[in-house]
Design a protein around this motif. Structure first.
Motif, PDB file in Angstrom:
ATOM      1  N   GLY A   1       0.764  -1.239   0.000  1.00  0.00           N
ATOM      2  CA  GLY A   1       0.000   0.000   0.000  1.00  0.00           C
ATOM      3  C   GLY A   1       0.790   1.281   0.000  1.00  0.00           C
TER       4      GLY A   1
ATOM      5  N   ILE B   1      -6.108  -7.851   1.361  1.00  0.00           N
ATOM      6  CA  ILE B   1      -5.828  -6.757   0.414  1.00  0.00           C
ATOM      7  C   ILE B   1      -6.319  -7.100  -0.983  1.00  0.00           C
TER       8      ILE B   1
ATOM      9  N   CYS C   1      -5.916  -1.085  -2.320  1.00  0.00           N
ATOM     10  CA  CYS C   1      -6.591  -1.064  -1.020  1.00  0.00           C
ATOM     11  C   CYS C   1      -5.605  -1.421   0.088  1.00  0.00           C
ATOM     12  N   THR C   2      -5.653  -0.699   1.184  1.00  0.00           N
ATOM     13  CA  THR C   2      -4.686  -0.886   2.263  1.00  0.00           C
ATOM     14  C   THR C   2      -5.381  -1.426   3.511  1.00  0.00           C
TER      15      THR C   2
ATOM     16  N   ARG D   1     -14.238   0.045  -0.845  1.00  0.00           N
ATOM     17  CA  ARG D   1     -13.836   1.451  -0.846  1.00  0.00           C
ATOM     18  C   ARG D   1     -12.444   1.615  -0.245  1.00  0.00           C
ATOM     19  N   ASN D   2     -11.619   2.423  -0.892  1.00  0.00           N
ATOM     20  CA  ASN D   2     -10.282   2.719  -0.381  1.00  0.00           C
ATOM     21  C   ASN D   2     -10.383   3.903   0.577  1.00  0.00           C
ATOM     22  N   ASP D   3      -9.846   3.729   1.785  1.00  0.00           N
ATOM     23  CA  ASP D   3      -9.978   4.781   2.807  1.00  0.00           C
ATOM     24  C   ASP D   3      -8.813   5.760   2.808  1.00  0.00           C
ATOM     25  N   LYS D   4      -8.047   5.815   1.731  1.00  0.00           N
ATOM     26  CA  LYS D   4      -6.814   6.602   1.729  1.00  0.00           C
ATOM     27  C   LYS D   4      -7.045   8.091   1.979  1.00  0.00           C
TER      28      LYS D   4
ATOM     29  N   SER E   1     -10.055  -7.265  -1.219  1.00  0.00           N
ATOM     30  CA  SER E   1     -10.667  -5.937  -1.240  1.00  0.00           C
ATOM     31  C   SER E   1     -10.622  -5.334  -2.641  1.00  0.00           C
ATOM     32  N   VAL E   2      -9.535  -5.614  -3.354  1.00  0.00           N
ATOM     33  CA  VAL E   2      -9.425  -5.125  -4.723  1.00  0.00           C
ATOM     34  C   VAL E   2     -10.432  -5.822  -5.624  1.00  0.00           C
TER      35      VAL E   2
ATOM     36  N   HIS F   1      -2.889   3.828   6.586  1.00  0.00           N
ATOM     37  CA  HIS F   1      -2.470   4.588   5.406  1.00  0.00           C
ATOM     38  C   HIS F   1      -3.155   5.939   5.265  1.00  0.00           C
TER      39      HIS F   1
ATOM     40  N   GLU G   1      -0.547   4.155  -1.750  1.00  0.00           N
ATOM     41  CA  GLU G   1      -1.996   3.914  -1.749  1.00  0.00           C
ATOM     42  C   GLU G   1      -2.548   3.679  -3.155  1.00  0.00           C
TER      43      GLU G   1
END
Length: 541
Positions: free
Chosen positions: A119, A491, A125-126, A500-503, A494-495, A130, A122
């Protein structure tokens, strides 16, 4: 990639010329990497951000002299790296690394892959932390150095309510210098350029770690990157127990007893790559060094990247300083090597500058005490500790004992891992998680050498006991892989599922998007009344 053994290290006194075996044609093309090149690359990787901190964060009247002093220290360390403890220069035949091209390519691809999947930047998905890492980079790019926040810039009403004030300044407080090269690029070319730069910078650090680890065990083997990624305790066992017993208490994959947790390499990379990569580089650099005259720099710089890891590296450094490898003809010479001006100046100056910086936010360490004090029933600490050590440390002690029983670095690593769980700092116990990084990496390097020997055809056991021992070792290695595999599954899953990516959940510490992070940010990243601290009064711009 076929495993390639490296030449032996230097011995006391005059360098001996080893008898090198003819290289098989099947081993492929090799390139010669001079030891000073690798040593200098690692030292510069670690100190370039340090120089940027001196010149960017401190008053010029302080930063310029420090830059000149440490510039001279770095030049001395590099120029002295080929001299043995007695000051005798070692021959290139003793020190140069013959590196198969396939390993250079393999290490580079591995480094890029680890950075991407864990990640950094980013781009995927982390798993955790992150949003904080991205916000740190963004603020180092968008704000002047030193970074100072004003509460008036917070636009989220929930965040303003949590903070309880609408104006006033707070200084950014964290061990952040790992991001400084990328932040400088971001200041010149924009955030996305800086974000890509941290990805490349981190990949370079991993690549150098793999090269240095190979230099430590004096061979090139695929087990070095394997253990760099997968090394962990036997966390699978308690997780299975909890699953079968339908345990409903609080726990997570690597935190299955209260307070105590040793983190897998891959999870450390996912969460705190800014601490892990320099820590691992420093450990490898110390183990591959031929003398102790510059270890005040090469060990002391860890304080700039991870103050908790310093507690874990001190016993390792002590063992290295007094190991037979660094023995001199006279005791007085050994003492002079340890008490060299470089060692003393590096330690004192780094402690003064960064110690005063960290102390500007004393609230970050207010949650601390002996570990058993945080148990509802203090008598439960002892059985929890015994189970924890039995699964996180002892399996590797048993595997490495025969080969490493006379190695003081091995014992120093084991002892500090036995001691660290007795104390807690922070709610999640960062002291335990990060203080253990140096010793765990020492064990992982030694394990890569051990497993390479076990898997070597020449060492295939021919007796029943031999097969049983080898099977037990490989079973340990397989069980060890669980935490990394679990996180990889999370990870990649999630991809695939499009989670949803929380970056950008935080965005900037100066204007927090999601209020759930506000309390943590105020406690861990904001220095209150910083103007009155020694660092901001006398050292900072």
């Amino acid at each position: 990639m076929k495993e390639v053994k490296q030449i032996a290290g230097a011995s006391k006194g005059k360098a001996k010329t080893p008898v090198l075996k003819e290289r098989s044609a099947r081993e492929g093309k090799t390139v010669t990497v001079p030891f000073p090149w690798l040593y200098a690359s690692i030292v510069l990787f670690l100190t370039v951000p340090l120089f940027m901190f001196f010149l960017g964060y401190l008053r010029l009247s302080v930063g310029i002299p420090l830059t000149l002093i440490f510039g001279g220290i770095v030049l001395y360390a590099v120029s002295d790296c080929l001299n043995d403890p007695n000051g005798i220069k070692l021959s290139r035949q003793d020190t140069d690394l013959k590196v198969p091209v396939s390993y250079i390519i393999g290490f580079a691809i591995t480094a890029l892959a680890i950075s991407f999947i864990s990640g950094v930047g980013e781009y995927i998905c982390t798993v955790q932390d992150h949003p904080f890492r991205r916000a740190i980079l963004r603020d180092l790019i968008d704000y002047d150095w030193p970074v100072i926040y004003n509460y008036s810039t917070q636009t989220n009403p929930e965040v303003r309510e949590i903070f309880g004030i609408v104006s006033g300044e707070r200084a950014f407080s964290y061990y952040f210098i790992y991001w400084m090269p990328a932040a400088l690029i971001g200041k010149m070319f924009g955030f996305e350029a800086g974000n890509f730069a941290i990805f490349l910078w981190n990949s370079l650090g991993i690549f150098l770690s793999l090269m240095a680890s190979s230099a430590v065990i004096k061979r090139f083997t695929r087990w070095v990157p394997f253990f760099y990624v997968f090394f962990a305790g036997l966390d699978l066992i308690p997780n299975i127990v909890y699953l079968l017993t339908k345990y409903e208490g609080w726990y997570w994959v690597e935190g299955w007893v209260p307070v105590m947790s040793y983190i897998s390499h891959f999870r450390e990379m996912c969460s705190v790559f800014n601490q892990m990569v320099p820590c691992f580089l420093i450990v490898a650099l110390l183990l591959m060094s031929f003398n102790t005259r510059s270890m005040g720099l090469t060990a002391g710089v860890l304080f700039c990247y991870s103050p908790w890891a310093v507690f874990g590296i001190l016993p390792v450094v002590g063992a290295i300083l007094f190991s037979s490898k660094h023995k001199t003809g006279k005791i007085s010479s050994r003492v002079m090597n340890i008490l060299s001006p470089v060692n003393i100046a590096s330690a004192i100056l780094l402690l003064a500058v960064f110690g005063s910086y960290y102390m500007s936010n004393a609230a970050a360490t207010s949650y601390r005490g002996f570990a058993w004090e945080f148990y509802d029933h203090k008598y439960m600490f002892a059985p929890a500790y015994l189970v924890f050590i039995s699964l996180e440390v002892l399996p590797f002690v048993f595997i490495l004992f025969k080969n490493r029983k006379k190695d003081p670095v091995f014992w120093a690593s084991v002892i500090i891992l036995l001691i660290i769980p007795f104390y807690q700092i922070s709610g999640m116990n960062d002291f335990c998680m990060r203080g253990s990084m140096p010793a765990l990496f020492v064990l992982s390097i030694f394990m890569s050498e051990k497993i390479a020997d076990v898997m070597d055809v020449k060492n295939t056991p021919t007796t029943k006991n031999g097969w049983l021992k080898s099977a037990a070792v490989m079973l340990t290695v397989i069980l060890m892989m669980f935490p990394a595999c679990f996180n990889l599954f999370t990870i990649i899953g999630s991809v695939v599922t499009g989670d949803r990516n929380d970056k950008e959940d935080i965005g900037s510490f100066g204007n927090i998007n999601d209020s759930q992070y506000a309390v943590t940010i105020q406690e861990q990243f904001f220095a209150k009344d910083f103007e009155d601290s020694f660092f901001y009064r006398y050292l900072a711009k």
